[in-house]
Scaffold this motif. Structure first.
Motif, PDB file in Angstrom:
ATOM      1  N   CYS A  58      -7.752 -21.876  13.859  1.00 35.90           N
ATOM      2  CA  CYS A  58      -8.919 -22.727  14.043  1.00 35.90           C
ATOM      3  C   CYS A  58      -8.472 -24.188  14.086  1.00 35.90           C
ATOM      4  O   CYS A  58      -7.715 -24.632  13.236  1.00 35.90           O
ATOM      5  CB  CYS A  58      -9.927 -22.546  12.909  1.00 35.90           C
ATOM      6  SG  CYS A  58     -10.762 -20.972  12.971  1.00 35.90           S
ATOM      7  N   SER A  79      -2.563 -10.405   8.099  1.00 37.73           N
ATOM      8  CA  SER A  79      -4.017 -10.284   8.069  1.00 37.73           C
ATOM      9  C   SER A  79      -4.650 -11.009   9.253  1.00 37.73           C
ATOM     10  O   SER A  79      -4.270 -12.123   9.597  1.00 37.73           O
ATOM     11  CB  SER A  79      -4.544 -10.875   6.763  1.00 37.73           C
ATOM     12  OG  SER A  79      -5.934 -11.030   6.803  1.00 37.73           O
ATOM     13  N   SER A  80      -5.630 -10.361   9.861  1.00 34.63           N
ATOM     14  CA  SER A  80      -6.343 -11.013  10.962  1.00 34.63           C
ATOM     15  C   SER A  80      -7.144 -12.203  10.453  1.00 34.63           C
ATOM     16  O   SER A  80      -7.369 -13.166  11.181  1.00 34.63           O
ATOM     17  CB  SER A  80      -7.256 -10.013  11.665  1.00 34.63           C
ATOM     18  OG  SER A  80      -8.211  -9.498  10.770  1.00 34.63           O
ATOM     19  N   ARG A  81      -7.543 -12.169   9.204  1.00 34.86           N
ATOM     20  CA  ARG A  81      -8.270 -13.318   8.633  1.00 34.86           C
ATOM     21  C   ARG A  81      -7.343 -14.518   8.459  1.00 34.86           C
ATOM     22  O   ARG A  81      -7.748 -15.652   8.662  1.00 34.86           O
ATOM     23  CB  ARG A  81      -8.896 -12.940   7.300  1.00 34.86           C
ATOM     24  CG  ARG A  81     -10.020 -11.956   7.487  1.00 34.86           C
ATOM     25  CD  ARG A  81     -10.695 -11.639   6.206  1.00 34.86           C
ATOM     26  NE  ARG A  81     -11.651 -10.574   6.439  1.00 34.86           N
ATOM     27  CZ  ARG A  81     -12.700 -10.356   5.694  1.00 34.86           C
ATOM     28  NH1 ARG A  81     -12.933 -11.122   4.658  1.00 34.86           N
ATOM     29  NH2 ARG A  81     -13.519  -9.377   5.958  1.00 34.86           N
ATOM     30  N   GLN A  82      -6.111 -14.261   8.077  1.00 33.69           N
ATOM     31  CA  GLN A  82      -5.140 -15.359   7.982  1.00 33.69           C
ATOM     32  C   GLN A  82      -4.869 -15.952   9.360  1.00 33.69           C
ATOM     33  O   GLN A  82      -4.786 -17.174   9.509  1.00 33.69           O
ATOM     34  CB  GLN A  82      -3.826 -14.861   7.385  1.00 33.69           C
ATOM     35  CG  GLN A  82      -3.865 -14.590   5.912  1.00 33.69           C
ATOM     36  CD  GLN A  82      -2.535 -14.039   5.429  1.00 33.69           C
ATOM     37  OE1 GLN A  82      -1.814 -13.355   6.160  1.00 33.69           O
ATOM     38  NE2 GLN A  82      -2.219 -14.330   4.174  1.00 33.69           N
ATOM     39  N   GLU A  89      -6.871 -15.928  11.921  1.00 31.87           N
ATOM     40  CA  GLU A  89      -8.056 -16.662  12.362  1.00 31.87           C
ATOM     41  C   GLU A  89      -8.121 -18.030  11.691  1.00 31.87           C
ATOM     42  O   GLU A  89      -8.424 -19.036  12.322  1.00 31.87           O
ATOM     43  CB  GLU A  89      -9.318 -15.869  12.042  1.00 31.87           C
ATOM     44  CG  GLU A  89     -10.559 -16.493  12.616  1.00 31.87           C
ATOM     45  CD  GLU A  89     -11.671 -16.632  11.600  1.00 31.87           C
ATOM     46  OE1 GLU A  89     -12.653 -17.303  11.954  1.00 31.87           O
ATOM     47  OE2 GLU A  89     -11.561 -16.108  10.503  1.00 31.87           O
ATOM     48  N   LYS A  90      -7.787 -18.069  10.403  1.00 31.09           N
ATOM     49  CA  LYS A  90      -7.841 -19.334   9.671  1.00 31.09           C
ATOM     50  C   LYS A  90      -6.815 -20.329  10.206  1.00 31.09           C
ATOM     51  O   LYS A  90      -7.102 -21.503  10.366  1.00 31.09           O
ATOM     52  CB  LYS A  90      -7.584 -19.089   8.183  1.00 31.09           C
ATOM     53  CG  LYS A  90      -7.714 -20.340   7.337  1.00 31.09           C
ATOM     54  CD  LYS A  90      -7.276 -20.104   5.900  1.00 31.09           C
ATOM     55  CE  LYS A  90      -8.333 -19.354   5.143  1.00 31.09           C
ATOM     56  NZ  LYS A  90      -8.005 -19.236   3.698  1.00 31.09           N
TER      57      LYS A  90
END
Length: 88
Positions: free
Chosen positions: A85, A76-79, A81-82
């Motif tokens: 950071c 996942s791109s959200r994973q 990104e998280k």
């Protein structure tokens, strides 16, 4: 048009610790970094940028992120990104 400029990892910023010092010497991220930097990405159409609009990210940086996600089973791109950071 140029790519979005990245900040050098050994540059000190607001905090007294550089990003390069926060990563262990035997971390797999360093191997990914060396591997992708040795690839010749200029032979692919990935490196051609448009002359208008916002500058794109460097394809080498995106490839490093993709390989890191693949090695750590993050699809996942959200994973991604998280995990990328920086938290001080």
């Amino acid at each position: 048009m140029e790519y979005i400029a990245r900040t050098p990892r050994n540059q000190l910023g607001l905090f007294p610790t550089a990003l390069d010092h926060m990563i262990d010497k035997d971390n797999s991220v360093r191997a990914i970094d060396i591997f992708v930097d040795r690839l010749d990405l200029s032979q692919f159409d990935l490196t051609k940028t448009a002359q208008t609009g916002r500058p794109s990210y460097n394809p080498a940086d995106l490839l490093k992120l993709f390989i890191y996600g693949y090695m750590n089973r993050m699809r996942s791109s959200r994973q991604l990104e998280k995990i990328t950071c920086v938290e001080f």
